[in-house]
Design a protein around this motif. Structure first.
Motif, PDB file in Angstrom:
ATOM      1  N   UNK A 142      -8.466  10.076  17.056  1.00 46.44           N
ATOM      2  CA  UNK A 142      -7.455   9.675  18.042  1.00 46.44           C
ATOM      3  C   UNK A 142      -8.000   8.653  19.022  1.00 46.44           C
ATOM      4  N   UNK A 143      -9.168   8.094  18.717  1.00 49.50           N
ATOM      5  CA  UNK A 143      -9.793   7.118  19.607  1.00 49.50           C
ATOM      6  C   UNK A 143     -10.106   5.848  18.812  1.00 49.50           C
ATOM      7  N   UNK A 144     -10.693   4.861  19.456  1.00 51.75           N
ATOM      8  CA  UNK A 144     -11.040   3.611  18.792  1.00 51.75           C
ATOM      9  C   UNK A 144     -12.461   3.222  19.167  1.00 51.75           C
ATOM     10  N   UNK A 145     -13.120   2.459  18.267  1.00 50.16           N
ATOM     11  CA  UNK A 145     -14.496   2.021  18.499  1.00 50.16           C
ATOM     12  C   UNK A 145     -14.586   0.541  18.184  1.00 50.16           C
ATOM     13  N   UNK A 146     -15.299  -0.209  19.030  1.00 55.26           N
ATOM     14  CA  UNK A 146     -15.460  -1.644  18.815  1.00 55.26           C
ATOM     15  C   UNK A 146     -16.205  -1.915  17.515  1.00 55.26           C
ATOM     16  N   UNK A 147     -15.752  -2.914  16.775  1.00 58.98           N
ATOM     17  CA  UNK A 147     -16.408  -3.340  15.552  1.00 58.98           C
ATOM     18  C   UNK A 147     -17.398  -4.443  15.905  1.00 58.98           C
ATOM     19  N   UNK A 148     -18.643  -4.384  15.437  1.00 54.22           N
ATOM     20  CA  UNK A 148     -19.602  -5.459  15.719  1.00 54.22           C
ATOM     21  C   UNK A 148     -19.078  -6.805  15.223  1.00 54.22           C
ATOM     22  N   UNK A 155     -12.724  -5.261   6.060  1.00 61.55           N
ATOM     23  CA  UNK A 155     -11.817  -4.132   6.253  1.00 61.55           C
ATOM     24  C   UNK A 155     -12.002  -3.134   5.107  1.00 61.55           C
ATOM     25  N   UNK A 156     -11.894  -1.853   5.450  1.00 60.73           N
ATOM     26  CA  UNK A 156     -12.051  -0.787   4.461  1.00 60.73           C
ATOM     27  C   UNK A 156     -10.724  -0.066   4.276  1.00 60.73           C
ATOM     28  N   UNK A 157     -10.389   0.204   3.021  1.00 65.30           N
ATOM     29  CA  UNK A 157      -9.086   0.810   2.711  1.00 65.30           C
ATOM     30  C   UNK A 157      -8.882   2.183   3.298  1.00 65.30           C
ATOM     31  N   UNK A 158      -9.981   2.869   3.698  1.00 63.41           N
ATOM     32  CA  UNK A 158      -9.839   4.191   4.298  1.00 63.41           C
ATOM     33  C   UNK A 158      -9.750   4.163   5.807  1.00 63.41           C
ATOM     34  N   UNK A 159      -9.687   2.962   6.402  1.00 65.92           N
ATOM     35  CA  UNK A 159      -9.664   2.812   7.862  1.00 65.92           C
ATOM     36  C   UNK A 159      -8.376   2.160   8.351  1.00 65.92           C
ATOM     37  N   UNK A 160      -8.183   2.224   9.664  1.00 62.19           N
ATOM     38  CA  UNK A 160      -7.157   1.446  10.364  1.00 62.19           C
ATOM     39  C   UNK A 160      -7.870   0.630  11.456  1.00 62.19           C
ATOM     40  N   UNK A 161      -7.353  -0.551  11.747  1.00 64.76           N
ATOM     41  CA  UNK A 161      -8.006  -1.442  12.708  1.00 64.76           C
ATOM     42  C   UNK A 161      -6.985  -2.027  13.692  1.00 64.76           C
ATOM     43  N   UNK A 187      -3.213  10.211   7.264  1.00 65.36           N
ATOM     44  CA  UNK A 187      -1.927  10.200   7.972  1.00 65.36           C
ATOM     45  C   UNK A 187      -2.126  10.263   9.484  1.00 65.36           C
ATOM     46  N   UNK A 188      -3.143  11.011   9.932  1.00 75.21           N
ATOM     47  CA  UNK A 188      -3.397  11.141  11.364  1.00 75.21           C
ATOM     48  C   UNK A 188      -3.790   9.797  11.978  1.00 75.21           C
ATOM     49  N   UNK A 189      -4.625   9.028  11.288  1.00 78.61           N
ATOM     50  CA  UNK A 189      -5.052   7.743  11.838  1.00 78.61           C
ATOM     51  C   UNK A 189      -3.943   6.700  11.741  1.00 78.61           C
ATOM     52  N   UNK A 190      -3.095   6.789  10.713  1.00 80.45           N
ATOM     53  CA  UNK A 190      -1.947   5.884  10.629  1.00 80.45           C
ATOM     54  C   UNK A 190      -1.034   6.104  11.841  1.00 80.45           C
ATOM     55  N   UNK A 191      -0.854   7.369  12.220  1.00 86.09           N
ATOM     56  CA  UNK A 191      -0.034   7.669  13.405  1.00 86.09           C
ATOM     57  C   UNK A 191      -0.753   7.231  14.677  1.00 86.09           C
ATOM     58  N   UNK A 192      -2.078   7.415  14.709  1.00 85.45           N
ATOM     59  CA  UNK A 192      -2.836   7.100  15.929  1.00 85.45           C
ATOM     60  C   UNK A 192      -2.909   5.609  16.198  1.00 85.45           C
ATOM     61  N   UNK A 193      -2.960   4.770  15.141  1.00 88.54           N
ATOM     62  CA  UNK A 193      -3.169   3.335  15.358  1.00 88.54           C
ATOM     63  C   UNK A 193      -2.017   2.708  16.133  1.00 88.54           C
ATOM     64  N   UNK A 194      -0.780   3.181  15.895  1.00 89.49           N
ATOM     65  CA  UNK A 194       0.367   2.629  16.629  1.00 89.49           C
ATOM     66  C   UNK A 194       0.284   2.977  18.113  1.00 89.49           C
ATOM     67  N   UNK A 195      -0.118   4.222  18.410  1.00 85.81           N
ATOM     68  CA  UNK A 195      -0.239   4.657  19.803  1.00 85.81           C
ATOM     69  C   UNK A 195      -1.382   3.916  20.501  1.00 85.81           C
ATOM     70  N   UNK A 196      -2.515   3.789  19.794  1.00 80.67           N
ATOM     71  CA  UNK A 196      -3.662   3.092  20.365  1.00 80.67           C
ATOM     72  C   UNK A 196      -3.378   1.604  20.582  1.00 80.67           C
ATOM     73  N   UNK A 197      -2.518   1.039  19.744  1.00 76.86           N
ATOM     74  CA  UNK A 197      -2.149  -0.368  19.918  1.00 76.86           C
ATOM     75  C   UNK A 197      -1.386  -0.572  21.219  1.00 76.86           C
ATOM     76  N   UNK A 198      -0.470   0.356  21.517  1.00 71.69           N
ATOM     77  CA  UNK A 198       0.279   0.276  22.775  1.00 71.69           C
ATOM     78  C   UNK A 198      -0.673   0.382  23.962  1.00 71.69           C
ATOM     79  N   UNK A 199      -1.642   1.314  23.857  1.00 69.19           N
ATOM     80  CA  UNK A 199      -2.611   1.460  24.935  1.00 69.19           C
ATOM     81  C   UNK A 199      -3.482   0.225  25.101  1.00 69.19           C
TER      82      UNK A 199
END
Length: 456
Positions: A142-148, A155-161, A187-199
């Protein structure tokens, strides 16, 4: 309001509300947030837009673009009749102001406004040349981390960015946030990425950014420009997060194809001979060496990008292998020689392939074009798809398509050829292809074809 034209006027947008405007044919959803709209309305807008996609039966690849008042994109403005931007200069120097009367000084016409013509930006979805500043985060739970920065473009198919882009097209700072959803993300990260984008929008620019939802292999041309001239690399599944990396296979194959911007997308595919395509270039990476395989129809850009790709992956400088000059040892690395798509498009061919969807879900049999860059996921298993490859027309029969769709599509394909204003040869062959039994000549039109997508 529903119309086949641009029926809206700018005056319909009230600053105290949030609006959802859709172009169903183009599978584009726009969310416009008025300056005076409540915080709750702004937060709920993404959920409502997502529900709208489901209600209208749109593809999961449908694009949602969120913007604030006075930060509208050129593509959004094209939905309105005679859109007037705040303080926009017109003609010999009149300046328009929204909801107020202003004293206006006459100035010379600024030729730089030609660079921001909405019609050109809308046609190619290119707000600028990608030379602005970029910041990328990876979603982790439910959080995000900076990419170097050294990993930008991978991009990795198992991630959201979340990709945050800032630029200055007209002397003032503007922002775009692309949020990218991997095909194998949870599914949890797909839902989280939209919320994190707004933030992220609120944190970085006070909610003024244009937000764009992007699914794997459906990246818009502008997003491809953001990685400093390097190819965009999509790794098969897995994740790049620290401590969660999936071990890469010992032998890997990347399908490299350029778009109209001359930027390349490199998609990891199954390392077997049947994945090759004479129209493109491929990079084969093994534990000890790498090979840049160039199909007969590969462009110079694609050949060059194979070398850039090898460097980015930390692989040895690749050995050039031209189609037709392969050794048995090369084919042994990819499971032995077997059939692949080996019908290159002619260099002087100017007609691009087109994809259509044939459906009777509404009660009437209709055919709609699939717009933008399409991929294998756009083949709707509930319907019949028609691919016009110019020299041939393919009817792809989805397993769940109705008997009516199957029978009507054959006649529709014949009518399509006979009514073509370019006087197509009426002997153009029409191939009927069953889902799961596609010939290589059909698969070759889809970059990164997954041979196991419908296995189950």
């Amino acid at each position: 309001m529903i119309s086949d034209k641009s029926p809206f006027s700018q005056s319909m947008l009230d600053a105290g509300n949030v609006y959802i405007i859709s172009n169903v044919d183009a599978e584009q959803i726009f969310v416009w947030k008025g300056k005076a709209a409540s915080v709750d309305e702004k937060k709920e807008s993404m959920k409502i837009a997502s529900d709208f996609i489901k209600k209208e039966g749109l593809s999961r690849h449908a694009k949602i673009t969120v913007m604030s008042q006075f930060s509208e994109t050129a593509l959004f403005k094209m939905m309105f009749d005679n859109w007037v931007s705040l303080n926009a200069q017109q003609g010999l120097g009149e300046v328009w102001s929204i909801n107020k009367i202003a004293k206006v000084a006459k100035v010379d016409f600024d030729a730089s406004t030609l660079h921001t013509r909405p019609d050109l930006a809308a046609k190619h979805q290119l707000p600028d040349n990608g030379s602005g500043t970029v910041k990328i985060w990876r979603v982790e739970g439910s959080d995000k981390a900076l990419v170097p920065r050294s990993e930008y473009g991978q991009f990795y198919g198992g991630d959201c960015y979340i990709i945050f882009y800032s630029y200055q097209p007209r002397g003032r700072q503007e922002h775009i946030i692309y949020y990218w959803i991997g095909s194998k993300a949870t599914a949890d990260e797909v839902a989280a990425v939209a919320i994190l984008t707004i933030g992220t929008d609120e944190e970085e620019c006070g909610g003024q950014a244009t937000q764009v939802r992007v699914t794997q292999n459906k990246e818009p041309p502008h997003m491809m420009l953001l990685f400093g001239g390097k190819p965009m690399i999509i790794h098969a599944g897995g994740t790049s997060r620290i401590g969660g990396q999936t071990a890469a296979a010992s032998t890997r194959l990347f399908h490299v194809r350029s778009g109209f911007t001359e930027r390349c997308r490199a998609i990891e595919v199954e390392a077997v001979c049947s994945s090759l395509n004479s129209n493109d270039a491929f990079l084969l990476v093994t534990p000890n060496e790498s090979y840049a395989w160039a199909g007969l129809g590969a462009s110079e850009t694609e050949k060059r990008e194979c070398k850039e790709l090898a460097q980015t992956l930390g692989a040895p400088a690749p050995e050039d292998v031209d189609e037709g000059s392969e050794t048995n040892a090369f084919f042994d690395l990819i499971g032995g020689k077997m059939t692949y798509c080996n019908q290159p498009r002619m260099e002087n061919e100017t007609v691009s392939p087109r994809l259509f969807e044939c459906s009777d879900a509404s009660g009437n049999f209709v055919i709609e074009p699939v717009v933008g860059e399409w991929c294998q996921d756009d083949l709707n298993t509930d319907n019949v798809m028609m691919l016009d490859a110019w020299s041939a027309v393919y009817l792809w029969i989805g397993r769940e398509s109705s008997p009516n769709e199957q029978s009507r599509s054959q006649q529709a394909a014949e009518d399509y050829l006979n009514s073509d204003p370019s006087s197509r040869d009426n002997s153009t062959p029409i191939y009927k292809v069953q889902q799961g039994s596609e010939p290589m000549s059909f698969k070759g039109f889809f970059q990164g074809w997954d041979h196991h997508l419908w296995a189950n």
